[in-house]
Design an enzyme around this catalytic site. Structure first.
Site: not given
Ligand code: FPP
Length: 228
Positions: A14, A16, A18-19, A31, A61-62, A64, A126, A176, A184
């Site tokens: 979790d 991505n 915010r990063w 991502h 599933t959420e 989408w 693994l 997490r 979640s």
């Molecule tokens: C949440 O970050 C991340 C996801 C949607 C799931 C993880 C996805 C990846 C690591 C990238 C794609 C993975 C593969 C295998 C290709 P967020 O967008 O919810 O972050 P935020 O909470 O900071 O907005």
């Protein structure tokens, strides 16, 4: 006190978005970086003495409900990820498996997933599981419905455990990232006796070194499974 087993590690990736925001970038860049980070963690797990399976929550599933463009990007990223990772899987003895309802993905993506599973099926160091269009409640509900269709009239815990889409061992340890302290809808059945760890680090910054430190903390915990 039991010494802690560590066969099955689960990770909710979790942070991505915010990063990316912190760097003035678009969410999808987070991502992209997040997908890259999976490799180092996977190869770390492949060389770890006891970890047999690592399960990553890659798409729920959420998810989408996110903007169409972001969902489309994630689908393309997943396809590219699997294509790029094949060498790493083979080199490090990693078997790839997917869980979740794959039928909602494009035919091409479903084929890529199946092909990657087939090409890596004999790897034994693994198992890397990607949870894709996955929801814990849906998994349990589907399992119960399947058992009913098979003619079961009374269902035991053992029936459910052995018929889940994830017939792997229970989760020992769940991490997490990003400071959120929620499950979640991830692996609800399998986390019954899991230990949890919540790190403030955003997923694209999560390194094998941090994982190593966290596992040291885990080793110092005692798990009693309801006993004393
Ligand atoms: C949440 O970050 C991340 C996801 C949607 C799931 C993880 C996805 C990846 C690591 C990238 C794609 C993975 C593969 C295998 C290709 P967020 O967008 O919810 O972050 P935020 O909470 O900071 O907005």
């Amino acid at each position: 006190m039991n010494s802690l087993p560590l066969k099955h590690l689960a990770i909710i990736m979790d942070g991505n978005g915010r990063w990316a925001k912190e760097r003035g970038l678009k969410r999808v860049k987070g991502h992209e970086k997040g997908a890259e980070m999976i490799r180092g963690i996977t190869t770390y797990c492949a060389t770890h003495e006891t970890i047999e399976t690592v399960t990553f929550y890659a798409f729920s599933t959420e998810n989408w409900k996110r903007p169409k463009m972001e969902v489309e990007f994630l689908m393309k990223l997943l396809d590219r990820y699997l294509q790029n990772e094949l060498d790493t899987y083979q080199e490090h003895g990693v078997r790839f498996q997917a869980i979740g309802n794959l039928s909602q993905f494009s035919t091409a993506l479903q084929k890529r997933i199946k092909k990657t599973e087939e090409l890596t099926r004999n790897n034994t160091k693994l198992t890397q599981v990607l949870a894709l269009n996955y929801g814990g409640r849906a998994e349990i509900t589907d399992t119960v419905n399947r058992l009913i269709k098979e003619g079961k009239t009374e269902i035991t815990e053992e029936d459910i455990s052995s018929h889940l889409q994830t017939p792997y061992s229970d989760i020992d340890f769940l991490i997490r990232t990003s400071g959120e302290e929620r499950i979640s809808n991830f692996l609800l059945w399998q986390i019954s006796y899991a230990e949890f760890y919540f790190t403030p680090t955003l997923w694209p910054d999560f390194t094998p070194d941090e994982l190593d430190t966290i596992l040291t903390d885990y080793k110092q915990r005692a798990r009693r499974f309801g006993g004393v």
